[in-house]
Design a protein around this motif. Structure first.
Motif, PDB file in Angstrom:
ATOM      1  N   UNK A 105       0.808  -1.213   0.000  1.00  0.00           N
ATOM      2  CA  UNK A 105       0.000   0.000   0.000  1.00  0.00           C
ATOM      3  C   UNK A 105       0.849   1.275   0.000  1.00  0.00           C
ATOM      4  N   UNK A 106       1.920   1.381   0.791  1.00  0.00           N
ATOM      5  CA  UNK A 106       2.715   2.611   0.742  1.00  0.00           C
ATOM      6  C   UNK A 106       3.244   2.934  -0.652  1.00  0.00           C
ATOM      7  N   UNK A 107       3.687   1.919  -1.382  1.00  0.00           N
ATOM      8  CA  UNK A 107       4.179   2.168  -2.740  1.00  0.00           C
ATOM      9  C   UNK A 107       3.041   2.541  -3.679  1.00  0.00           C
ATOM     10  N   UNK A 108       1.878   1.916  -3.523  1.00  0.00           N
ATOM     11  CA  UNK A 108       0.727   2.269  -4.352  1.00  0.00           C
ATOM     12  C   UNK A 108       0.344   3.728  -4.146  1.00  0.00           C
ATOM     13  N   UNK A 109       0.311   4.166  -2.886  1.00  0.00           N
ATOM     14  CA  UNK A 109      -0.019   5.554  -2.592  1.00  0.00           C
ATOM     15  C   UNK A 109       1.094   6.488  -3.049  1.00  0.00           C
ATOM     16  N   UNK A 110       2.338   6.040  -2.939  1.00  0.00           N
ATOM     17  CA  UNK A 110       3.455   6.833  -3.448  1.00  0.00           C
ATOM     18  C   UNK A 110       3.385   6.993  -4.956  1.00  0.00           C
ATOM     19  N   UNK A 111       2.950   5.937  -5.639  1.00  0.00           N
ATOM     20  CA  UNK A 111       2.755   6.045  -7.091  1.00  0.00           C
ATOM     21  C   UNK A 111       1.722   7.116  -7.417  1.00  0.00           C
ATOM     22  N   UNK A 112       0.591   7.132  -6.704  1.00  0.00           N
ATOM     23  CA  UNK A 112      -0.444   8.117  -6.991  1.00  0.00           C
ATOM     24  C   UNK A 112       0.029   9.524  -6.617  1.00  0.00           C
ATOM     25  N   UNK A 113       0.820   9.646  -5.568  1.00  0.00           N
ATOM     26  CA  UNK A 113       1.456  10.931  -5.267  1.00  0.00           C
ATOM     27  C   UNK A 113       2.251  11.423  -6.477  1.00  0.00           C
ATOM     28  N   UNK A 114       3.054  10.520  -7.052  1.00  0.00           N
ATOM     29  CA  UNK A 114       3.899  10.886  -8.182  1.00  0.00           C
ATOM     30  C   UNK A 114       3.072  11.237  -9.417  1.00  0.00           C
ATOM     31  N   UNK A 115       1.954  10.549  -9.611  1.00  0.00           N
ATOM     32  CA  UNK A 115       1.078  10.870 -10.750  1.00  0.00           C
ATOM     33  C   UNK A 115       0.518  12.281 -10.608  1.00  0.00           C
ATOM     34  N   UNK A 116       0.012  12.619  -9.428  1.00  0.00           N
ATOM     35  CA  UNK A 116      -0.522  13.960  -9.214  1.00  0.00           C
ATOM     36  C   UNK A 116       0.576  15.008  -9.376  1.00  0.00           C
ATOM     37  N   UNK A 117       1.767  14.702  -8.877  1.00  0.00           N
ATOM     38  CA  UNK A 117       2.881  15.630  -9.054  1.00  0.00           C
ATOM     39  C   UNK A 117       3.165  15.839 -10.539  1.00  0.00           C
ATOM     40  N   UNK A 118       3.188  14.736 -11.296  1.00  0.00           N
ATOM     41  CA  UNK A 118       3.474  14.825 -12.726  1.00  0.00           C
ATOM     42  C   UNK A 118       2.414  15.569 -13.507  1.00  0.00           C
ATOM     43  N   UNK A 119       1.196  15.572 -12.989  1.00  0.00           N
ATOM     44  CA  UNK A 119       0.098  16.300 -13.625  1.00  0.00           C
ATOM     45  C   UNK A 119      -0.006  17.734 -13.116  1.00  0.00           C
ATOM     46  N   UNK A 120       0.907  18.131 -12.237  1.00  0.00           N
ATOM     47  CA  UNK A 120       0.883  19.468 -11.616  1.00  0.00           C
ATOM     48  C   UNK A 120      -0.433  19.713 -10.888  1.00  0.00           C
ATOM     49  N   UNK A 121      -0.954  18.677 -10.275  1.00  0.00           N
ATOM     50  CA  UNK A 121      -2.210  18.779  -9.530  1.00  0.00           C
ATOM     51  C   UNK A 121      -1.887  18.774  -8.038  1.00  0.00           C
ATOM     52  N   UNK A 122      -1.768  19.961  -7.486  1.00  0.00           N
ATOM     53  CA  UNK A 122      -1.518  20.054  -6.049  1.00  0.00           C
ATOM     54  C   UNK A 122      -2.635  19.388  -5.267  1.00  0.00           C
ATOM     55  N   UNK A 123      -3.862  19.574  -5.755  1.00  0.00           N
ATOM     56  CA  UNK A 123      -5.036  18.924  -5.177  1.00  0.00           C
ATOM     57  C   UNK A 123      -5.992  18.594  -6.308  1.00  0.00           C
TER      58      UNK A 123
END
Length: 292
Positions: A105-123
């Protein structure tokens, strides 16, 4: 989606990728294919709607791919959202996992963190269906400041477990050999007399049979104490004919653990047809909820 350098991808994988593109071509508006790099591999995001719109991340169910939102994307984009339909990493789709599997789970959530970062979506607003609902809920608990609103569509393993009868039916599906015919039969049985989108049904079947997917990350349901920490507004929409769980029981549990959530059961829908059986009703509820 690795390929042998001499022979190229296996025919079954080529068939899957062709079916993916065909299913995406059925979307009623232009789609921009984005590739978002993450520490775990490249992630495919199908984007549409105004570029300056409010970011709306869509997370599909297991094996469904990001093409499953064909009946919803146009209405969400018309409401002013920048629709970002993500292919789950390690699942059938056009995302590429660079490791044998995510560690947990930590890596799965870290992946989604990285996706949002890559999309420039702070929220962003999050909408998740089935397994994607579990991921969306877990992410909202993990990063509450990044989730504005949370919509869970017939989510699994969020408020109750699976029906025992469902698990008995799905077990033969997971035993070898993995064939497209077996996947089609499973979808047809689970959907009953609620028609499936033919292009998506075929894509799901080919992905089940031929895509080299990793074992999905799973975990326990959030506890009532964890759920009470949610700060984002929550919408829970359940399929009346869902066979994965008891929808009325899920609805009662969601209302009990999330007293400020909006919870409803949508008539004449099954787990796999919730997005497409009556899209006008679903899209109306979603756009009303997602409008600040």
């Amino acid at each position: 989606m690795s390929a042998h350098p001499a022979t190229g991808p296996a025919p079954s994988l080529l068939d899957f990728l062709a079916a993916y593109d065909e299913a995406l071509a059925h979307w009623p508006l232009p789609v921009e294919a984005l590739t978002v790099p993450t520490p775990y591999g490249a992630t495919r995001v199908n984007a549409c709607g105004p570029r300056d719109g409010r970011p709306l991340v869509l997370l599909h169910g297991g094996g469904a791919t990001a093409t499953c939102w064909s009946a919803n994307a146009a209405a969400l984009a018309a409401a002013g959202h920048r629709v970002l339909a993500v292919d789950l990493i390690g699942d059938p789709g056009r995302s590429t996992l660079d490791h044998p599997r995510l560690g947990g789970l930590p890596e799965l959530l870290g992946w989604l963190d990285a996706v949002l970062d890559g999309l420039d979506a702070t929220a962003a607003d999050l909408v998740g269906h089935s397994y994607g609902g579990w991921i969306a809920l877990r992410y909202a608990l993990h990063a509450p400041a990044r989730v504005r609103r949370l919509a869970l569509l017939d989510p699994t393993q969020c408020f109750t477990g699976f029906r025992a009868r469902y698990l008995l039916r799905v077990l033969p599906l997971l035993l070898p050999p993995r064939t497209a015919a077996k996947a089609r039969a499973y979808l047809d049985q689970e959907s009953g007399d609620t028609a499936l989108d033919p292009a998506w049904r075929e894509l799901y079947a080919l992905g089940f049979a031929g895509f080299p997917a990793a074992r999905p990350v799973t975990g326990p349901r959030p506890t009532p104490a964890e759920l009470r920490t949610l700060t984002a507004p929550v919408l829970v929409l359940l399929a009346e004919r869902s066979r994965t769980h008891h929808p009325r029981t899920v609805a009662d549990r969601a209302r009990h653990t999330l007293p400020n959530a909006t919870v409803a059961v949508l008539a004449d829908t099954s787990h796999h047809t919730l997005l497409t059986a009556h899209p006008d009703e679903l899209n109306r509820r979603l756009t009303a909820f997602l409008t600040p």
